[in-house]
Design a protein around this motif. Structure first.
Motif, short mmCIF file in Angstrom:
data_model
loop_
_atom_site.label_atom_id
_atom_site.label_comp_id
_atom_site.label_asym_id
_atom_site.label_seq_id
_atom_site.Cartn_x
_atom_site.Cartn_y
_atom_site.Cartn_z
N GLU A 135 0.79 -1.16 0.00
CA GLU A 135 -0.03 -0.11 -0.03
C GLU A 135 0.80 1.33 -0.02
N LEU A 136 0.90 1.92 -1.13
CA LEU A 136 1.89 3.22 -1.28
C LEU A 136 1.20 4.29 -0.67
N ASP A 137 2.16 5.19 -0.17
CA ASP A 137 1.81 6.40 0.29
C ASP A 137 1.10 7.38 -0.74
N PRO A 138 0.07 8.12 -0.54
CA PRO A 138 -0.78 8.65 -1.59
C PRO A 138 0.18 9.88 -2.21
N GLU A 139 1.53 10.37 -1.47
CA GLU A 139 2.33 11.37 -1.77
C GLU A 139 3.68 10.71 -2.50
N ASP A 140 3.74 9.60 -2.69
CA ASP A 140 5.06 8.87 -3.19
C ASP A 140 5.07 9.49 -4.56
N GLY A 141 6.37 9.67 -4.96
CA GLY A 141 6.74 9.88 -6.29
C GLY A 141 7.31 8.96 -7.16
N PRO A 142 7.69 9.02 -8.31
CA PRO A 142 8.37 8.16 -9.16
C PRO A 142 9.47 7.28 -8.51
N GLU A 143 10.31 8.07 -7.99
CA GLU A 143 11.48 7.38 -7.26
C GLU A 143 11.24 6.51 -6.07
N GLN A 144 10.38 6.93 -5.32
CA GLN A 144 9.80 5.89 -4.15
C GLN A 144 9.11 4.65 -4.94
N VAL A 145 8.29 4.96 -5.89
CA VAL A 145 7.53 3.77 -6.51
C VAL A 145 8.70 2.82 -7.18
N HIS A 146 9.63 3.48 -7.80
CA HIS A 146 10.51 2.87 -8.40
C HIS A 146 11.45 1.85 -7.60
N GLY A 147 11.60 2.48 -6.31
CA GLY A 147 12.44 1.72 -5.21
C GLY A 147 11.51 0.62 -4.73
N VAL A 148 10.20 0.77 -4.65
CA VAL A 148 9.42 -0.43 -3.99
C VAL A 148 9.51 -1.37 -4.88
N ILE A 149 9.49 -1.23 -6.19
CA ILE A 149 9.44 -2.26 -7.08
C ILE A 149 10.72 -2.99 -7.36
N ALA A 150 11.83 -2.17 -7.30
CA ALA A 150 13.06 -2.75 -7.18
C ALA A 150 13.26 -3.77 -6.02
N SER A 151 12.85 -3.36 -5.20
CA SER A 151 12.73 -4.09 -3.72
C SER A 151 11.89 -5.55 -3.89
#
Length: 295
Positions: A135-151
């Motif tokens: 469950e992502l934070d509503p204010e997450d940006g592209p780098e945060q989302v990319h980091g989650v996917i990489a993880s």
């Protein structure tokens, strides 16, 4: 390794997709309001719950993903879900894929508690089925989302990335974490993941075909019930990829009450003309690069 049931079957699952719209008979084109009216008529006149329609849509969507996974000999799937009904379609498809033995991770554009109605039901079922969800934070940006996917994929890219962020109701520019998810899907597509859009590419206006801001460029769009008016515009072609029309269990008498029919010869001509810039999905090249779309 591919899941046990990812291979080709007698129905040609491993053979790729036909070009164009996937159907040449009975294809209809609908507006955003007409699609809402179809859902309403199914529920009010036929007692057919919208949750049943969602299940049919998810079954069609997951079947398309299984075909892609067999083509690319993969087993990993990322499902990017919004917090509306399109996200519910994605969650249900994730459940189908999980039941078939594929490695599925769901990224949700906000807290699960924000989901309502049918989408909330699908989220609860996925939780009980112990499907991996972030469950992502509503204010997450592209780098945060990319980091989650990489993880979650341990530095690898998923074989298939599913776009279930926005559906036909979108009429404004995507912002915040939803825009970040769209950017992440584009990044995965550029890296070689096959991108599948649920109903239409997120960021596209269903009626005009215009990109309202950031818009997913799909390899395959699984369009539920029929085509959207916007799909017939020139600007939409850069985002749709191949398009297949997927029935969702709505009665034919309801479907025929709304929209416009496309004559078979017109659909075939459109498929042939649109194929000049892209062909059907084919087997991945031996060098491991993306080979889904091309002449």
């Amino acid at each position: 390794d591919a899941a046990p049931n990812a291979g080709g079957t007698e129905d040609g699952m491993g053979d790729g997709f036909e070009g164009g719209f996937g159907l040449t008979h009975g294809v209809r084109v609908y507006s955003r309001d007409e699609l809402r009216a179809i859902d309403r008529a199914c529920a009010e006149e036929f007692g057919l719950p919208t949750l049943v329609l969602m299940e049919h849509a998810a079954s069609q969507l997951s079947a398309a993903e299984v075909r892609l996974l067999s083509i690319f000999d993969g087993s990993s799937v990322l499902v990017a879900c919004g917090i509306g009904n399109n996200g519910g379609d994605g969650l249900a498809a994730a459940r189908h894929l999980d039941a078939m033995g594929f490695d599925v991770v769901v990224l949700l554009a906000g807290p699960g508690a924000a989901l309502k109605g049918d989408a909330a039901v699908q989220f609860e079922v996925c939780q009980k089925a112990q499907i991996a969800m972030v469950e992502l934070d509503p204010e997450d940006g592209p780098e945060q989302v990319h980091g989650v996917i990489a993880s979650v994929f341990e530095g690898e890219r998923p074989a298939v990335a599913v776009d279930a962020v926005f559906g036909t109701g979108l009429s404004r520019e995507p912002t915040d974490v939803s825009a970040a998810l769209i950017a992440a899907l584009s990044r995965l597509g550029a890296a070689g993941s096959a991108v599948v859009a649920a109903d239409l590419p997120s960021g596209m206006d269903a009626d005009t075909g215009a990109a309202l801001g950031a818009c997913v460029a799909a390899d395959l769009t699984v369009s539920f019930a029929g085509l959207k008016h916007g799909f017939l515009t020139l600007g939409a072609q850069a985002f749709l990829g191949e398009v297949v029309v997927a029935p969702i269990g709505a009665p034919g008498v309801v479907l025929e009450r709304f929209g416009e029919a496309i004559e078979p010869d017109w659909a075939e001509r459109f498929a042939r003309d649109s194929g000049k810039d892209g062909g059907p999905l084919d087997a991945a090249p031996s060098d491991g690069s993306r080979g889904a779309v091309g002449p």
